[in-house]
Write an enzyme that holds these catalytic residues in place. Structure first.
Site, PDB file in Angstrom:
ATOM      1  N   LEU A  65       0.200   2.009   5.260  1.00  9.72           N
ATOM      2  CA  LEU A  65       0.886   1.333   6.361  1.00  9.72           C
ATOM      3  C   LEU A  65      -0.009   1.151   7.590  1.00  9.72           C
ATOM      4  CD1 LEU A  65       3.629   0.071   6.932  1.00  9.72           C
ATOM      5  CD2 LEU A  65       4.384   2.257   7.867  1.00  9.72           C
TER       6      LEU A  65
ATOM      7  N   ILE B  65      -1.760  -2.153   7.868  1.00  8.84           N
ATOM      8  CA  ILE B  65      -0.964  -3.266   8.398  1.00  8.84           C
ATOM      9  C   ILE B  65      -0.739  -3.102   9.891  1.00  8.84           C
ATOM     10  CG2 ILE B  65       1.176  -4.574   8.125  1.00  8.84           C
ATOM     11  CD1 ILE B  65      -0.689  -4.368   5.622  1.00  8.84           C
ATOM     12  N   GLU B  66      -0.456  -1.877  10.322  1.00  8.60           N
ATOM     13  CA  GLU B  66      -0.102  -1.637  11.715  1.00  8.60           C
ATOM     14  C   GLU B  66      -1.305  -1.756  12.653  1.00  8.60           C
ATOM     15  OE1 GLU B  66       2.624  -1.199  13.312  1.00  8.60           O
ATOM     16  OE2 GLU B  66       4.088  -1.031  11.721  1.00  8.60           O
ATOM     17  N   SER B  67      -2.411  -1.141  12.288  1.00  7.57           N
ATOM     18  CA  SER B  67      -3.519  -1.016  13.245  1.00  7.57           C
ATOM     19  C   SER B  67      -4.889  -1.286  12.652  1.00  7.57           C
ATOM     20  CB  SER B  67      -3.523   0.409  13.817  1.00  7.57           C
ATOM     21  OG  SER B  67      -3.727   1.344  12.765  1.00  7.57           O
TER      22      SER B  67
ATOM     23  N   TYR C 158       5.909  -8.690   6.892  1.00  3.91           N
ATOM     24  CA  TYR C 158       5.401  -7.321   7.052  1.00  3.91           C
ATOM     25  C   TYR C 158       5.455  -6.521   5.752  1.00  3.91           C
ATOM     26  CZ  TYR C 158       5.338  -2.556   9.117  1.00  3.91           C
ATOM     27  OH  TYR C 158       5.064  -1.254   9.440  1.00  3.91           O
TER      28      TYR C 158
END
Length: 533
Positions: free
Chosen positions: A148, A151-153, A256
């Protein structure tokens, strides 16, 4: 009789041959029939093998196919592995990774066409990935979650978004506080790799318990449980399906979850797309040690025999050059360096763990002026000099803690600073704090965000305002803003409202004192600040 016996024998033999011809290895079947949608898409492949370049050897890829039945249940590693990627693949449970929908396929194509980016993310993840995988394994959660932060950072520990989300897991301030991530002038727990990982997993487990489905939990992590809950209720009232693909969710959220599924598919089958994932040891790399007192991070780096850059990389939560005076004083270090650090720490008394400057007070100087000069706070100077008030006398001397190295500003995300930096087309003014003033009412009075106001004054919203204190304000003719009141309608969401007025959800929350759990009510009035241009 003999003829009949012969016929029976012939029939049995023919049946055995037929059964044998229909059987094959399960692994082979999975290999040749997997992901027909990806094969039919004729995806472009790139030859990119950083692992081979570094080790001049082929990377051994161990297939770990999950049937549709076993994909719903956590699977423990069936072999001892030295590569954490094998362990991650073996823990995928959210999908079977055999069939891809169109959006997941589109996201997958982007990663396949950008192998250099994949390689960079792998290297950024290297110090943190084993720890995250271990924490996920302890909680029996899907290993897709370890991806994850891609995708986030992009696995950047200092990542900072326009909506003020920060860290590997991109917590906004309010959600970070709900899950125990302290945020102040010295320290931002949203960037603490250890604590933010625990908080993110707590939040995801809570969301899974709420919705009973991991894809819905991931969607809620992105757009908020209120948005997902309302979308589910909307479909239920119309007799429609309530799985992730059936819900009407924001465009960002619609992409997402497929993006995460695409990354996990790529990690599961990298050899299909000529992508090599550089091996990461399936062994602990990080350790945490409690120093017990404030310590200069540059000095700590020398004591641990690591570079200041590595100290910053492993301890991105510290905004300043030292740990906070009142804690936390925990440092993350490579396991190989902890004993070296402990030995040096035992010889270093607490009074020498911070470097001090002796400052002679000049006429007209105040503690706030002096604190800005030395990149510290008024409260730190008062505590160090046992001052009971802000009154100081010209000619007296103050002891002030200062940095001994280059870490004075590197830990504070540059994006956060630049987001509040005034442009050349601005005019400076000052505001004198009055009794009863708060950051909130001053920001509202001047049509500002709290984050912008505190950024201009190198403060945080947690800093205490003192009557008589001078605050810097900047105004721009080109960036004039107007105040708008908006009345919430049936079906409105913060996301829809922010899109309508071209502002962020975080800004709407901040302007109106809303948390990410606040429910909107039809007829409720929201305060918005819009650029007149």
């Amino acid at each position: 009789m003999r003829k009949n016996a012969f016929l029976k024998f012939a029939l049995v033999a023919a049946s055995l041959l037929l059964v044998a011809s229909c059987s094959s290895s399960p692994e082979k079947v999975a290999e040749t029939t997997a992901s027909p949608s990806v094969q039919s898409a004729n995806l472009k492949k790139h030859r990119h093998n950083p692992w081979q370049q570094g080790y001049e050897d082929d990377l051994d890829i161990t297939q770990n196919t999950l049937s549709n039945a076993s994909a719903l249940k956590k699977k423990s590693p069936s072999f001892q592995t030295n590569d954490v990627w094998h362990r991650i693949r073996d823990g995928f449970i959210i999908t079977d990774h055999e069939t891809l929908d169109a959006e997941t396929e589109r996201q997958l194509r982007w990663f396949i066409e950008h192998p250099d980016y994949v390689g960079r993310v792998v290297e950024r993840a290297r110090p943190y990935l084993f720890h995250i995988v271990e924490e996920i394994h302890k909680r029996d959660m899907p290993m897709e979650i370890a991806l994850l932060p891609v995708i986030e950072s992009g696995y950047k520990p200092h990542a900072y978004s326009k909506s003020h989300a920060s860290g590997l897991w991109q917590f906004i301030p309010a959600t970070g506080q709900v899950f125990g991530l302290e945020q102040n002038w010295w320290y931002d727990g949203r960037r603490d790799v250890i604590k933010s990982t625990n908080a993110a997993l707590d939040y995801l487990q809570k969301l899974y318990n709420d919705f009973g489905d991991w894809q819905l939990a991931l969607a809620a992590y992105n757009c908020g449980e209120g948005t997902v809950g309302r979308a589910i209720k909307h479909n239920q009232e119309r007799g429609l399906a309530t799985d992730f693909r059936s819900l009407n969710l924001p465009a960002e959220t619609t992409a997402y979850v497929p993006k995460l599924m695409a990354v996990s598919h790529l990690v599961k089958y990298p050899e299909r797309y000529d992508i090599s994932l550089s091996p990461i040891d399936n062994a602990p790399y990080l350790g945490v040690i409690n120093v017990g007192s404030q310590i200069d991070l540059a000095l700590a780096a020398k004591m641990a025999d690591v570079s200041e850059d590595e100290m910053n990389l492993l301890n991105p939560a510290f905004n300043r050059w030292a740990t906070a005076p009142q804690g936390p004083h925990e440092l993350v270090l490579p396991l190989t360096q902890i004993e070296i650090f402990k030995s040096a720490l035992a010889k270093m008394p607490a009074s020498k763990r911070v470097t001090w400057a002796r400052h002679r007070v000049q006429g007209g100087e105040s503690l706030s002026v002096i604190s800005r000069r030395y990149n510290t706070t008024v409260s730190v100077i008062k505590r160090a000099n046992q001052l009971s008030s802000n009154q100081i006398r010209a000619g007296s001397h103050l002891l002030i803690p200062v940095s001994s190295g280059q870490l004075s500003n590197t830990a504070l995300a540059e994006a956060e600073a630049s987001s509040s930096r005034p442009t050349a087309q601005t005019r400076k003014s000052t505001y004198t704090v009055k009794h009863g003033d708060t950051w909130w009412n001053i920001a509202r009075k001047h049509d500002l965000d709290i984050s912008t106001l505190t950024g201009w004054n190198k403060k945080t919203a947690q800093d205490t305002l003192q009557p008589g204190q001078q605050l810097v304000l900047w105004s721009s003719q080109k960036a004039a803003r107007k105040h708008v009141s908006y009345t919430i309608q049936n079906g409105d969401s913060l996301w829809a409202i922010s899109r309508k007025f071209n502002v962020s959800v975080a800004q709407v929350r901040e302007w109106n004192g809303l948390s990410d759990r606040s429910m909107l009510q039809p007829g409720q009035s929201l305060r918005l600040f819009l650029d007149e241009t």
